[in-house]
Design a protein around this motif. Sequence first.
Motif, short mmCIF file in Angstrom:
data_model
loop_
_atom_site.label_atom_id
_atom_site.label_comp_id
_atom_site.label_asym_id
_atom_site.label_seq_id
_atom_site.Cartn_x
_atom_site.Cartn_y
_atom_site.Cartn_z
N VAL A 210 0.79 -1.23 0.00
CA VAL A 210 0.00 0.00 0.00
C VAL A 210 0.82 1.28 0.00
O VAL A 210 0.51 2.21 -0.76
N PRO A 211 1.89 1.41 0.81
CA PRO A 211 2.62 2.68 0.82
C PRO A 211 3.14 3.08 -0.56
O PRO A 211 3.03 4.25 -0.96
N PHE A 212 3.67 2.13 -1.30
CA PHE A 212 4.21 2.44 -2.63
C PHE A 212 3.08 2.74 -3.62
O PHE A 212 3.24 3.62 -4.49
N LEU A 213 1.98 2.03 -3.49
CA LEU A 213 0.85 2.27 -4.40
C LEU A 213 0.22 3.64 -4.15
O LEU A 213 -0.20 4.31 -5.10
N ILE A 214 0.15 4.07 -2.89
CA ILE A 214 -0.39 5.40 -2.60
C ILE A 214 0.50 6.49 -3.19
O ILE A 214 0.02 7.44 -3.82
N ALA A 215 1.82 6.36 -3.00
CA ALA A 215 2.75 7.33 -3.56
C ALA A 215 2.62 7.38 -5.08
O ALA A 215 2.64 8.47 -5.69
N PHE A 216 2.46 6.22 -5.71
CA PHE A 216 2.29 6.16 -7.17
C PHE A 216 0.99 6.82 -7.59
O PHE A 216 0.94 7.58 -8.56
N ALA A 217 -0.10 6.54 -6.86
CA ALA A 217 -1.41 7.11 -7.19
C ALA A 217 -1.39 8.63 -7.04
O ALA A 217 -2.02 9.35 -7.84
N VAL A 218 -0.71 9.14 -6.03
CA VAL A 218 -0.61 10.59 -5.84
C VAL A 218 0.12 11.23 -7.02
O VAL A 218 -0.28 12.29 -7.53
N ARG A 219 1.18 10.58 -7.48
CA ARG A 219 1.91 11.11 -8.64
C ARG A 219 1.03 11.11 -9.89
O ARG A 219 1.05 12.06 -10.68
N ILE A 220 0.27 10.04 -10.07
CA ILE A 220 -0.64 9.97 -11.22
C ILE A 220 -1.68 11.08 -11.14
O ILE A 220 -2.00 11.74 -12.14
N ALA A 221 -2.23 11.30 -9.94
CA ALA A 221 -3.24 12.34 -9.75
C ALA A 221 -2.65 13.72 -10.07
O ALA A 221 -3.31 14.55 -10.73
N GLN A 222 -1.46 13.98 -9.60
CA GLN A 222 -0.82 15.27 -9.87
C GLN A 222 -0.58 15.48 -11.35
O GLN A 222 -0.76 16.58 -11.88
N ARG A 223 -0.22 14.40 -12.05
CA ARG A 223 -0.01 14.50 -13.49
C ARG A 223 -1.32 14.73 -14.23
O ARG A 223 -1.39 15.52 -15.18
N LEU A 224 -2.37 14.03 -13.80
CA LEU A 224 -3.67 14.20 -14.44
C LEU A 224 -4.22 15.62 -14.27
O LEU A 224 -4.93 16.14 -15.16
N ASP A 225 -3.90 16.25 -13.14
CA ASP A 225 -4.46 17.56 -12.85
C ASP A 225 -3.62 18.71 -13.39
O ASP A 225 -3.96 19.88 -13.18
N ARG A 226 -2.51 18.40 -14.04
CA ARG A 226 -1.71 19.47 -14.63
C ARG A 226 -2.48 20.14 -15.76
O ARG A 226 -3.15 19.48 -16.54
N PRO A 227 -2.37 21.46 -15.87
CA PRO A 227 -3.04 22.15 -16.97
C PRO A 227 -2.55 21.62 -18.31
O PRO A 227 -1.37 21.34 -18.49
N ALA A 228 -3.47 21.48 -19.25
CA ALA A 228 -3.10 20.96 -20.57
C ALA A 228 -2.21 21.95 -21.30
O ALA A 228 -2.36 23.16 -21.18
#
Length: 228
Positions: A210-228
Amino acid sequence: MNDTPASHPTAPSLPRSLFVFALLYGGMTVLAGFLAVKQVMLWPTGLGVEAGIFAFLVLVVLSSATAQIHGSAAANRLVVWGFLPLAVSIVLILLVLRLPADPAMWPEGLEAFQLIHATTPRIMAAGPVAYLVSLLLNVWIFSRLRGAGADDKGARGNIGLMIRGAIASALSQAIDSVIFITLAFGGEREIGSLIAGQALAKIVLSLVLVPFLIAFAVRIAQRLDRPA
């Protein structure tokens, strides 16, 4: 009368990461019940656990990452509304089980379908109760451990994020095991060893994955929310 587009109120935008997480979350709540039919061994521990735990851990990861990026209120709404596809799936399963089968259907397939899906009402009730309590608890512990004004940026922040995720997941998974097994099997069989084995297996997974998956998911979320 000015009827230009500017005169209409702008609908609130949903962050892309929250939209994607919500889609995954709804699917995982339903899938967990199907995977739970099979029990698997956790190498190299030799611990046995129902396979639905893998989908459930994805729920833990998504709710924790949502709390990290969008706050605990958004994560709690994700958990509560995530109950909806689970409830609808249970109703549809009960409906389909009661509909007459096509006489031309493969007999072994029909028997397997009935065997897998015709769980007792007690077990069906135990799952959603354990789901709501344990995942809301996970969000609460994860958010409380963060503290007010905590900075999660940089290497030290990532370590703190992973530690909070591991603690929250392990505690909520232990509570999930106690609630589910007690409600589903209490009074019908000895449940002490069953609770201990399930809780231990889930805690091991929570600490290792879980710790590694949460860190990965947070990175994915930050990338998804970057302005296009």
